[in-house]
Design an enzyme around this catalytic site. Sequence first.
Site, PDB file in Angstrom:
ATOM      1  N   GLY A 282       1.104  -1.171  -0.092  1.00 21.60           N
ATOM      2  CA  GLY A 282       0.225  -0.302  -0.281  1.00 21.60           C
ATOM      3  C   GLY A 282       0.798   1.436  -0.166  1.00 21.60           C
TER       4      GLY A 282
ATOM      5  N   LEU B 188       0.906   8.309   3.364  1.00 23.05           N
ATOM      6  CA  LEU B 188       1.958   7.795   4.411  1.00 23.05           C
ATOM      7  C   LEU B 188       2.950   6.545   3.912  1.00 23.05           C
ATOM      8  CD1 LEU B 188       3.158   6.802   7.573  1.00 23.05           C
ATOM      9  CD2 LEU B 188       1.741   5.577   7.569  1.00 23.05           C
TER      10      LEU B 188
ATOM     11  N   ASP C 290      -1.584  -7.766  -4.315  1.00 19.91           N
ATOM     12  CA  ASP C 290      -2.883  -7.649  -3.608  1.00 19.91           C
ATOM     13  C   ASP C 290      -2.529  -8.254  -2.043  1.00 19.91           C
ATOM     14  OD1 ASP C 290      -5.354  -7.889  -2.441  1.00 19.91           O
ATOM     15  OD2 ASP C 290      -6.305  -8.297  -4.496  1.00 19.91           O
TER      16      ASP C 290
ATOM     17  N   TYR D  95     -14.650   1.084  10.105  1.00 17.26           N
ATOM     18  CA  TYR D  95     -13.110   1.414   9.726  1.00 17.26           C
ATOM     19  C   TYR D  95     -12.363   1.070  11.248  1.00 17.26           C
ATOM     20  CZ  TYR D  95      -8.530   3.891   9.648  1.00 17.26           C
ATOM     21  OH  TYR D  95      -7.160   4.425   9.555  1.00 17.26           O
TER      22      TYR D  95
HETATM   23  C1  AKB Z   1      -9.155   8.948   8.272  1.00 17.15           C
HETATM   24  O1  AKB Z   1      -9.655   9.826   9.104  1.00 17.15           O
HETATM   25  O2  AKB Z   1      -9.607   7.734   8.358  1.00 17.15           O
HETATM   26  C2  AKB Z   1      -7.981   8.024   9.079  1.00 17.15           C
HETATM   27  C3  AKB Z   1      -7.648   8.217  10.418  1.00 17.15           C
HETATM   28  C4  AKB Z   1      -7.573   8.969  11.774  1.00 17.15           C
HETATM   29  O3  AKB Z   1      -7.497   6.934  10.427  1.00 17.15           O
HETATM   30  N1  AKB Z   1      -7.003   9.584   9.176  1.00 17.15           N
END
Ligand code: AKB
Length: 315
Positions: free
Chosen positions: A11, A16, A53, A143
């Site tokens: 990635g 980053l 991948d 997330y």
């Molecule tokens: C996001 O905004 O999703 C990222 C994080 C804070 O992990 N930059």
Amino acid sequence: MQKNDKILVIGSSGQLGTELVQNLRIVYGTENVIASDVKMSEQAKEGPFEIIDVLNAQGLFEIVKRYNITQIYLLAALLSATAEKMPKFAWDLNMNGLFNVLDLAKEKIIEKIYWPSSIAVFGPNTPKHNTSQFTIMEPSTAYGISKQSGERWCEYYFNKYNVDVRSLRYPGLIGWKSAPGGGTTDYAVHIFHEALKNGTYECFLSENATLPMMYMPDAIKGTIGIMQADPDKVKIRSSYNLAGFSFSPKEIAEEIKKHIPKFTISYKEDSRQQIADSWPKSISCAEAAADWGWKPEFDLSGMTSDMIENLRKCN
Ligand code: AKB
């Protein structure tokens, strides 16, 4: 650093990864740092690059063997805003990608892993100010759920299989060399580009949406710092809180105005505001400071001056 370190960054074309690869190559040598992403990238012109991948375990294994990789930095992930649009794919990529890399270390094919976590592991019930390393978490985003679960698995692989995995909970990252994608904190990079190009910016978060942030040179320093730390000093094997500084859209706009007096900001909140509302406003990084010596260099004013100076040079 050992002489035979061979590093794979998965990635590598992201916000980053772009800067991390450049910095790792300064430390370890260009030929010893293999950049990789799902698509061909300009990075291929700068040094070794492979299309990988991370969900393809066999393909990953073959590249690792071909280059005799000893360390993997796994950066491939969907960030907070994109993950809300495709939560099941986010879970698949963020979790199964991690398992594929953890298993390489479990089988002793590689020696060390870096895996980024995020302030997204915290949720609406987390104390908002100076949030501790160990506290209520209960993330409410796809997330955040994947990052919190990933942290648990990292710690499990360390305890159970002696896998040397290291991780940091990044705040929003701000840099001038690369563009962010799919995050809630991305506004803090876009605002600089729009301020210099058009003198105005419409922000998708509200004026008082304070969030923890960090300037990219500090993020790189912390990342390489924890990877080079003596293993005994890395006492937390889930992920360390990492703090830089905190600000709201209104505060960063005021700081930008010191350099571009005519700059104006307006606000039009979208769904990312709800994500921002669920995260801490500031973070304590006492454990990272005590265990392996973490100390950020940049504050809001230093970061803003440096961003504007460098972006002006690029234009
Ligand atoms: C996001 O905004 O999703 C990222 C994080 C804070 O992990 N930059």
